[in-house]
Design a protein around this motif. Structure first.
Motif, mmCIF file in Angstrom:
data_model
loop_
_atom_site.group_PDB
_atom_site.id
_atom_site.type_symbol
_atom_site.label_atom_id
_atom_site.label_comp_id
_atom_site.label_asym_id
_atom_site.label_seq_id
_atom_site.Cartn_x
_atom_site.Cartn_y
_atom_site.Cartn_z
ATOM 1 N N CYS A 86 0.838 -1.205 0.000
ATOM 2 C CA CYS A 86 0.000 0.000 0.000
ATOM 3 C C CYS A 86 0.872 1.254 0.000
ATOM 4 O O CYS A 86 0.553 2.249 -0.669
ATOM 5 C CB CYS A 86 -0.936 -0.003 1.203
ATOM 6 N N GLY A 87 1.978 1.230 0.737
ATOM 7 C CA GLY A 87 2.912 2.352 0.706
ATOM 8 C C GLY A 87 3.567 2.498 -0.651
ATOM 9 O O GLY A 87 3.796 3.617 -1.134
ATOM 10 N N VAL A 88 3.874 1.374 -1.292
ATOM 11 C CA VAL A 88 4.445 1.407 -2.646
ATOM 12 C C VAL A 88 3.457 2.064 -3.610
ATOM 13 O O VAL A 88 3.833 2.927 -4.421
ATOM 14 C CB VAL A 88 4.810 -0.012 -3.124
ATOM 15 N N LEU A 89 2.196 1.673 -3.533
ATOM 16 C CA LEU A 89 1.176 2.274 -4.396
ATOM 17 C C LEU A 89 1.136 3.787 -4.228
ATOM 18 O O LEU A 89 1.091 4.532 -5.216
ATOM 19 C CB LEU A 89 -0.199 1.683 -4.075
ATOM 20 N N ALA A 90 1.143 4.252 -2.987
ATOM 21 C CA ALA A 90 1.091 5.694 -2.728
ATOM 22 C C ALA A 90 2.311 6.405 -3.316
ATOM 23 O O ALA A 90 2.184 7.479 -3.924
ATOM 24 C CB ALA A 90 0.997 5.947 -1.230
#
Length: 336
Positions: free
Chosen positions: A249-253
């Motif tokens: 999820c942090g990668v997506l952001a």
């Protein structure tokens, strides 16, 4: 009026209904392993129907047991752990155990201190994804019955989610979509599960003869994922494996902030299938862990350990779940 009060259910009333002795009923709750399975199940069923509540304090005096187990997790804020805690609590309640939850806050040294604090209060321990070394764990745990989840510790019963087959299937899925250069965004160095997942992906990449760029170690957190997104962008890979869904999820952001779209520009695979994986946009292709089965198996193994049975290692397979974060390789990307 006093005469209207319901009668208190006791082991004697259960014994009368089941046609067994009161001592057999008592053993069904205090020493269930020595009672015939059919008799024990009948006693427990009648007890539930009548609303019987065992007196844990009295049982503790009689058996020398606390009626409580300890559950140590590395980080309760990681969304993988609350469902695991719930599954363990549900399985423990069937065994008539309460659960004492302790959180190590991702600090290996905290695990040692927390075990020391709770060991006199519990009949046994379940330790999930510990960060301590095998030697430190063995010294800390000593002779207390312990089951380890998502980590294999020599001489200790353990239950792990084996993601090898599912991660291989994820790699093959991405390869069929045209991807040939991959980023491996590694998890915490102290995490046994992170090392196992990395090795499974390395082996797949070698067998599939694709390029694999490794980066990390990154924290198993949203911020760790944002940091990992920069490594993903710098790698020129078109697809990446994140250690877990929270990191993903942090990668997506981070990708969105950099102007990179998923899955149009890059594809991403997570691991664990926590609630966030289903609710984030785009939803994550990930590996689904059998969390309920992990909790139930840990309780079964702990009962065996308390009963003095030999340590066993159980492996439960994760499964690939395809969602919206994986797509075909972008036009113009380099193909091997």
């Amino acid at each position: 009026m006093a005469g209207d009060r319901p009668k208190r259910v006791t082991i004697y009333s259960i014994a009368r209904e089941c046609g067994v002795s009161a001592s057999t009923v008592s053993r069904a709750f205090t020493r269930p392993e020595i009672v015939n399975d059919d008799v024990r199940e009948k006693i427990h069923a009648v007890a539930r129907r009548l609303g019987y509540q065992p007196n844990k304090a009295a049982r503790g005096l009689a058996t020398g047991r606390a009626g409580m187990i300890g559950l140590l997790v590395p980080d309760i804020t990681n969304p993988f752990f609350p469902p695991l805690v719930r599954s363990i609590q549900q399985a423990a309640s069937v065994a008539d155990w309460s659960v004492l939850l302790v959180d190590a806050d991702e600090v290996a040294a905290e695990e040692t201190e927390l075990v020391e604090q709770v060991r006199s209060q519990v009949d046994g321990l379940i330790v999930a994804s510990p960060r301590s070394t095998d030697a430190d764990l063995e010294t800390t745990l000593g002779d207390i019955p312990t089951v380890v989840i998502n980590r294999v510790v020599p001489g200790r019963p353990s239950v792990v989610c084996d993601n090898t087959t599912a991660l291989t299937a994820a790699g093959q899925h991405l390869r069929e979509l045209g991807h040939r250069r991959f980023a491996l965004l590694k998890g915490p160095e102290a995490s046994w599960a992170a090392r196992q997942r990395s090795e499974a992906i390395r082996q797949w990449a070698a067998d599939a003869e694709v390029d694999l760029v490794e980066s990390g170690d990154f924290a198993a957190s949203y911020d760790g994922g944002r940091e990992a997104s920069r490594a993903f962008l710098d790698s020129d890979a078109t697809a990446a494996f994140a250690f877990d869904d929270l990191m993903a999820c942090g990668v997506l952001a981070g990708l969105v902030e950099a102007g990179s779209s998923v899955p149009d520009d890059r594809s991403l695979v997570g691991c664990d299938d926590v609630l966030l994986a289903r609710t984030v946009t785009p939803s994550l292709t990930t590996v689904t862990a059998p969390v309920g089965a992990l909790g139930a198996a840990a309780i079964d193994l702990l009962r065996e350990a308390i009963g003095g049975e030999p340590a066993r290692e159980l492996r439960l397979d994760g499964t690939l779940t395809l969602r919206a974060s994986t797509g075909t390789v972008p036009v113009g990307a380099v193909r091997a």
